[in-house]
Write an enzyme that holds these catalytic residues in place. Structure first.
Site, PDB file in Angstrom:
ATOM      1  N   ARG A  45       0.615  -1.224   0.046  1.00  0.00           N
ATOM      2  CA  ARG A  45      -0.018   0.116   0.214  1.00  0.00           C
ATOM      3  C   ARG A  45       0.943   1.241   0.128  1.00  0.00           C
ATOM      4  NH1 ARG A  45      -3.640  -1.587   5.030  1.00  0.00           N
ATOM      5  NH2 ARG A  45      -1.558  -2.365   5.474  1.00  0.00           N
ATOM      6  N   HIS A 174       1.202 -25.117   1.769  1.00  0.00           N
ATOM      7  CA  HIS A 174       2.871 -25.362   1.446  1.00  0.00           C
ATOM      8  C   HIS A 174       3.208 -26.758   2.088  1.00  0.00           C
ATOM      9  CE1 HIS A 174       3.039 -23.972   5.646  1.00  0.00           C
ATOM     10  NE2 HIS A 174       3.963 -24.759   5.762  1.00  0.00           N
ATOM     11  N   LYS A 178       6.316 -30.280   0.058  1.00  0.00           N
ATOM     12  CA  LYS A 178       7.575 -30.744   0.991  1.00  0.00           C
ATOM     13  C   LYS A 178       7.902 -32.135  -0.208  1.00  0.00           C
ATOM     14  CE  LYS A 178       6.560 -29.105   5.509  1.00  0.00           C
ATOM     15  NZ  LYS A 178       7.742 -28.517   5.592  1.00  0.00           N
ATOM     16  N   HIS A 236      -3.630 -28.440   6.242  1.00  0.00           N
ATOM     17  CA  HIS A 236      -2.286 -29.307   6.232  1.00  0.00           C
ATOM     18  C   HIS A 236      -2.455 -30.901   6.480  1.00  0.00           C
ATOM     19  CE1 HIS A 236      -0.206 -25.729   6.074  1.00  0.00           C
ATOM     20  NE2 HIS A 236      -0.135 -25.358   7.034  1.00  0.00           N
TER      21      HIS A 236
HETATM   22  N1  LIG Z   1       3.136 -15.181   6.922  1.00  0.00           N
HETATM   23  C1  LIG Z   1       3.187 -16.386   6.894  1.00  0.00           C
HETATM   24  O1  LIG Z   1       4.038 -17.246   7.190  1.00  0.00           O
HETATM   25  C2  LIG Z   1       1.911 -16.990   6.204  1.00  0.00           C
HETATM   26  C3  LIG Z   1       2.014 -18.490   5.942  1.00  0.00           C
HETATM   27  C4  LIG Z   1       0.825 -19.017   5.313  1.00  0.00           C
HETATM   28  C5  LIG Z   1      -0.071 -18.109   5.042  1.00  0.00           C
HETATM   29  N2  LIG Z   1      -0.116 -16.597   5.093  1.00  0.00           N
HETATM   30  C6  LIG Z   1      -1.265 -15.891   4.443  1.00  0.00           C
HETATM   31  O2  LIG Z   1      -0.815 -15.080   3.594  1.00  0.00           O
HETATM   32  C7  LIG Z   1      -1.253 -13.879   3.557  1.00  0.00           C
HETATM   33  C8  LIG Z   1      -0.158 -12.594   3.901  1.00  0.00           C
HETATM   34  O3  LIG Z   1       0.389 -13.003   5.333  1.00  0.00           O
HETATM   35  P1  LIG Z   1       1.549 -12.050   5.944  1.00  0.00           P
HETATM   36  O4  LIG Z   1       2.004 -12.857   7.142  1.00  0.00           O
HETATM   37  O5  LIG Z   1       2.561 -11.794   4.681  1.00  0.00           O
HETATM   38  O6  LIG Z   1       0.819 -10.745   6.088  1.00  0.00           O
HETATM   39  P2  LIG Z   1       1.204  -9.449   6.566  1.00  0.00           P
HETATM   40  O7  LIG Z   1       2.616  -9.425   7.023  1.00  0.00           O
HETATM   41  O8  LIG Z   1       0.356  -8.691   7.325  1.00  0.00           O
HETATM   42  O9  LIG Z   1       1.286  -8.460   5.159  1.00  0.00           O
HETATM   43  C9  LIG Z   1       0.066  -8.162   4.406  1.00  0.00           C
HETATM   44  C10 LIG Z   1       0.405  -7.610   3.214  1.00  0.00           C
HETATM   45  O10 LIG Z   1      -0.949  -7.367   2.368  1.00  0.00           O
HETATM   46  C11 LIG Z   1      -0.699  -5.958   1.748  1.00  0.00           C
HETATM   47  N3  LIG Z   1      -1.989  -5.414   1.960  1.00  0.00           N
HETATM   48  C12 LIG Z   1      -2.679  -5.161   3.361  1.00  0.00           C
HETATM   49  N4  LIG Z   1      -3.836  -4.593   2.998  1.00  0.00           N
HETATM   50  C13 LIG Z   1      -3.789  -4.027   1.735  1.00  0.00           C
HETATM   51  C14 LIG Z   1      -4.857  -3.497   0.671  1.00  0.00           C
HETATM   52  N5  LIG Z   1      -5.812  -3.081   1.262  1.00  0.00           N
HETATM   53  N6  LIG Z   1      -4.630  -3.451  -0.489  1.00  0.00           N
HETATM   54  C15 LIG Z   1      -3.433  -3.900  -0.885  1.00  0.00           C
HETATM   55  N7  LIG Z   1      -2.481  -4.682  -0.231  1.00  0.00           N
HETATM   56  C16 LIG Z   1      -2.699  -4.891   1.098  1.00  0.00           C
HETATM   57  C17 LIG Z   1       0.409  -5.212   2.828  1.00  0.00           C
HETATM   58  O11 LIG Z   1       0.840  -4.266   2.313  1.00  0.00           O
HETATM   59  P3  LIG Z   1       1.413  -2.992   3.352  1.00  0.00           P
HETATM   60  O12 LIG Z   1       1.860  -3.443   4.402  1.00  0.00           O
HETATM   61  O13 LIG Z   1       2.737  -2.641   2.313  1.00  0.00           O
HETATM   62  O14 LIG Z   1       0.793  -1.874   3.329  1.00  0.00           O
HETATM   63  C18 LIG Z   1       1.335  -6.587   3.194  1.00  0.00           C
HETATM   64  O15 LIG Z   1       2.138  -6.441   1.897  1.00  0.00           O
HETATM   65  C19 LIG Z   1      -2.231 -13.910   4.641  1.00  0.00           C
HETATM   66  O16 LIG Z   1      -3.370 -14.378   3.983  1.00  0.00           O
HETATM   67  C20 LIG Z   1      -1.796 -15.163   5.390  1.00  0.00           C
HETATM   68  O17 LIG Z   1      -2.797 -15.801   6.065  1.00  0.00           O
HETATM   69  C21 LIG Z   1       0.910 -16.187   5.751  1.00  0.00           C
END
Ligand SMILES: NC(=O)c1ccc[n+]([C@@H]2O[C@H](COP(=O)([O-])OP(=O)(O)OC[C@H]3O[C@@H](n4cnc5c(N)ncnc54)[C@H](OP(=O)(O)O)[C@@H]3O)[C@@H](O)[C@H]2O)c1
Length: 484
Positions: A45, A174, A178, A236
């Protein structure tokens, strides 16, 4: 000429992208596997200029990649392909700019990776379409969680399907990336030795454990609304179960494999209020010690709405009502703040009904143990003679390691590397089809409804243990133990 690909990551500044996706893409470049990938456009964003984003990516890659894999020359090539673009999910102008950028080079395939909140997936897809960024070669990758129940999952799938066909939709779990999960297909369907034993005549029970040492960490507000059943079992554990239990597919074609997996999920017997007590255990971690370090309990650390009704541990006895598996319990368990971090599948074969040896017949079982993490190994637990001059023969367990050859040791990659490569190449085998995800939710919904109706309590367990005592009892009443 092979197809060229432009990859756009929504959520390109987030935790997943920083820790997993960009390092995996770097590794694919390092191995020369991503030549067809023209550009990686990370989005977020914020208004960040290109060079600032690249400098951050440089620092993050050095943090999250193993030191031995860092190569300045690879980084130079990778950096040139890495771009940043400000995109908010509801901003038409941002999507028009993205469509213009993609049109400049006109790669054959536009691959959109959605790693933001799933509630934004529908908006992002419709904006991509409205801006003219989607054509019949485009693909979309969806991160979990896909909803919090069948209805919400169905709605996300419906919104995405309005823009991308099923053959262009790649739903990530994911665990499927594996090496050992894929090796399971090889072990099951490549070995005439095992094939005849893979059924209820010879298998006594199957156990699937995904144990974590960590607590909810920074994910407390998400986790308090989710719980272990939705967070881990829906995806999973049920994905692993379906690969263990599926019938031989007609071919290794993605459709044939996924057809067989979904049949297994359809045969899962619903858990009801009447049997919830014998079939399920919910737990929540209290304070305790993990690896010698004192840690607090879930309720102390997560002051979130709904935390009181959230389980951080679940154990289930699942049954698959089909010809092959009737009568074989599939014990599933997963939890946080357990004594150690590991994921494992154990296929326990039936015991001999009678012992010729000095051992109790209850000691005489063979097991196939498939370890998914921290290390990826497969071992067959057999029995042979305990050496010595004793008068009566006594058996001892011997592990045959099936993954210890030096060649295998040389091949190690993160699941995201495999899955990104497959998405770039358009191979859906290791991605979940819509009917698989929705069928899994249907079963999970039955468990939640049963808990609500039966008022299934959440039992406390001390951090650093393997969950509440009731989880041991769930298996013990059947005359079995968890394999530890
Ligand atoms: N983290 C993990 O290990 C993990 C594992 C499995 C699945 N997931 C899934 O992957 C997704 C992301 O997880 P995350 O942990 O990376 O989340 P995060 O750290 O909170 O990052 C969220 C991302 O989404 C962007 N974003 C948020 N609101 C937005 C909007 N209105 N328009 C456009 N972009 C927007 C943010 O951009 P800005 O911050 O730049 O604004 C940031 O790049 C989720 O669905 C989560 O459940 C994550």
């Amino acid at each position: 000429m092979s197809q060229t690909v432009d990859l756009v990551i929504f959520g390109g500044t987030g935790d997943l992208s920083t820790r997993k996706l960009l390092p995996a893409l770097y590794q694919l470049h390092r191995h020369g596997l991503a030549d067809r990938l023209q550009r990686i456009v990370a989005t977020g964003r914020g208004e960040i200029d290109q060079e600032t984003f690249r400098a951050e990516a440089h620092a993050n890659l050095q943090t999250f990649l193993p030191e031995r894999d860092w190569d300045a020359a690879v980084w130079e090539r990778f950096r040139d392909r890495l771009h940043y673009m400000q995109i908010q999910a509801d901003n038409d102008e941002h999507f028009t700019r993205l469509a213009d950028l993609l049109a400049q080079h006109n790669a054959t395939v536009k691959l959109f990776y959605l790693a933001t909140l799933p509630s934004l997936y529908g908006d992002i897809c419709s904006h991509l379409q409205a801006a003219g960024a989607v054509d019949h070669h485009s693909r979309v990758v969806l991160e979990k969680p896909l909803g919090h129940d069948l209805a919400s999952c169905h709605e996300i799938n419906r919104q995405v399907a309005a823009v991308f066909g099923e053959e262009a939709t790649f739903r990530i779990d994911h665990y499927l990336g594996k090496e050992t999960v894929q090796n399971l297909l090889a072990v099951r369907f490549g070995n005439p030795l095992l094939h005849p034993l893979w059924n209820n005549t010879f298998v006594d029970n199957v156990q699937i454990t995904v144990a974590e040492e960590i607590g909810v960490e920074g994910r407390g507000s998400y986790y308090a609304k989710t719980g272990a059943l939705r967070d881990m079992v829906q995806n999973h554990l049920l994905q692993v179960l379906s690969i263990v239990a599926m019938e031989p597919p007609t071919s290794l074609d993605p459709t044939d494999i996924r057809d067989e997996k979904v049949k297994v999920l359809r045969c899962l017997e619903p858990i009801t209020a009447a049997n919830a007590k014998e079939r399920s255990v919910r737990g929540r971690y209290d304070a305790g010690a993990v690896k010698g370090e004192a840690v607090s309990g879930f309720l102390e650390e997560a002051e979130y709405k709904d935390a009181e009704t959230t389980e951080t541990f679940v154990a289930l006895k699942a049954t698959i009502n089909n010809w092959r598996w009737a009568g074989v319990p599939f014990y599933l368990r997963t939890g946080k703040r357990l004594s150690r971090r590991y994921s494992e599948i154990v296929i326990e074969f039936k015991k001999l009904s009678f012992s010729l040896f000095a051992n109790d017949p209850n000691e005489l079982s063979n097991k196939l143990v498939i370890r998914l993490q921290p290390e990826e190994t497969i071992s067959l637990h057999t029995l042979n003679k305990k050496p010595g001059l004793t008068r009566k023969l006594r058996l001892q367990p011997v592990e045959l390691h099936l993954t210890e050859d030096p060649q295998h040791k040389g091949v190690s990659y993160d699941a995201y590397e495999r899955l990104l490569l497959d998405a770039i190449n358009g191979d859906q085998t290791l991605f979940m089809r819509r009917d698989e995800v929705e069928t899994a939710w249907r079963w999970i919904d039955s468990v939640i409804a049963a808990w609500d109706e039966a008022g299934t309590p959440i039992k406390p367990y001390n951090s650093g243990t393997m969950g509440p005592g009731a989880a041991t009892a769930l298996v013990a009443v059947d005359g079995r133990n968890w394999y530890e």
